[in-house]
Design an enzyme around this catalytic site. Structure first.
Site, PDB file in Angstrom:
ATOM      1  N   SER A 269       4.765 -11.719 -11.799  1.00  0.00           N
ATOM      2  CA  SER A 269       5.420 -11.519 -13.096  1.00  0.00           C
ATOM      3  C   SER A 269       4.557 -10.775 -14.107  1.00  0.00           C
ATOM      4  O   SER A 269       5.084 -10.117 -14.995  1.00  0.00           O
ATOM      5  CB  SER A 269       5.844 -12.861 -13.694  1.00  0.00           C
ATOM      6  OG  SER A 269       6.902 -13.410 -12.977  1.00  0.00           O
TER       7      SER A 269
ATOM      8  N   HIS B  71       2.601 -14.098 -18.482  1.00  0.00           N
ATOM      9  CA  HIS B  71       3.625 -13.135 -18.884  1.00  0.00           C
ATOM     10  C   HIS B  71       3.179 -12.347 -20.113  1.00  0.00           C
ATOM     11  O   HIS B  71       3.397 -11.137 -20.203  1.00  0.00           O
ATOM     12  CB  HIS B  71       4.938 -13.859 -19.169  1.00  0.00           C
ATOM     13  CG  HIS B  71       5.513 -14.537 -17.965  1.00  0.00           C
ATOM     14  ND1 HIS B  71       6.550 -15.440 -18.040  1.00  0.00           N
ATOM     15  CD2 HIS B  71       5.204 -14.445 -16.641  1.00  0.00           C
ATOM     16  CE1 HIS B  71       6.859 -15.867 -16.827  1.00  0.00           C
ATOM     17  NE2 HIS B  71       6.048 -15.283 -15.968  1.00  0.00           N
TER      18      HIS B  71
END
Length: 271
Positions: A133, A185
């Site tokens: 991610s 993230h």
């Protein structure tokens, strides 16, 4: 009707290869029953010299849902490969994927260090991050700057305006998936903006290959020093400056044994 899948794969060769690599790694991890603590990145293991985990953590996933979510988003972001007229394209995609993998991992460790040393949050010492991610959020961010009119398609039915997708996805995943790594993230978003705004620039095939070579060298040396893999053919000796290793290859008849030890009382964050 849309294009046949075969033609889309040909238009997104780099994305297709990365999805294939992540899928094969996930299958291998499941088949060999390898835990996240064996491949994930944490502050504690980084201090122990497991720098190779910056790479293994990025390409590993702990569940099929985790894999499908990341690869679905990555497939949509593969449009970057088709935007050569905007200065992007396949070469740009491969070059800056290397940058995103390395720098987002380093930035995560830097955030952990700040939280542990400055704010005394010992919880982050053992938090172990796994998943692609960081890179997905990085490309999401780059595309939101370079092509704000694009859409991010997830699972074939959910479509988000790319200009808001990085922060929408950051909030959404943090709420829906408690184990989602907010810092992981966020690091992808930060590095993505640095690339999109030209703060990190000048990558070429030469520099990309040079970076890949250094990644491979550090990967092998850190595997050797950490003892995660028995590399009997590789010997590291001290030279004049003890901090600088010299490398020579030795013949060995013994096999290579993968040695893994779980991290007790660890916490996992998926990225």
């Amino acid at each position: 009707m849309g294009k046949p899948l075969f033609y889309e794969i040909l238009e997104k060769p780099a994305t297709s290869c990365i999805i294939g690599i992540c899928s094969m790694i996930w299958f291998y991890i499941q088949k060999k029953n390898i835990g996240y603590s064996h491949v994930g990145l944490s502050y504690e293991t980084a201090l122990e010299g497991h720098h190779w985990r910056i790479i293994t953590s990025a390409f590993s996933h702990i569940s099929v849902i985790h894999l499908v979510f990341n690869m679905s988003a990555l497939w949509s972001l593969g449009v970057v490969e088709q935007l050569g007229h905007l200065g992007l394209g396949v070469e740009y995609y491969l070059q800056y994927t290397l940058v995103l993998v390395v720098l987002s991992g380093v930035l995560v460790l830097a955030m952990y260090h700040l939280l542990i040393e400055r704010f005394k949050l010992e919880y982050f010492r053992r938090v172990t991050a796994v998943g692609y991610s960081c890179v997905v959020f990085g490309w999401m961010t780059i595309l939101s700057v370079k092509q704000p009119s694009s859409k991010l398609d997830l699972f074939g039915f959910l479509s988000l305006p790319i200009s808001f997708a990085p922060f929408e996805s950051l909030i959404f995943t943090s709420i829906i998936v408690p184990q989602a790594s907010f810092l992981g993230h966020l690091s992808g978003i930060v590095v993505g903006y640095a690339i999109a705004w030209g703060l990190i620039h000048g990558m070429s095939n030469y520099w990309a290959l040079s970076l890949l070579g250094w990644i491979a060298l550090v990967f092998v040396l850190s595997l050797k020093r950490s003892g995660a893999v028995d590399l009997n053919f590789l010997e590291i000796e001290s030279v004049t400056d003890p901090s600088l290793p010299s490398v020579r290859f030795l013949a060995s008849n013994s096999g290579r044994t993968l040695q893994m030890s779980a991290l007790p009382n660890g916490n996992v964050e998926i990225v």
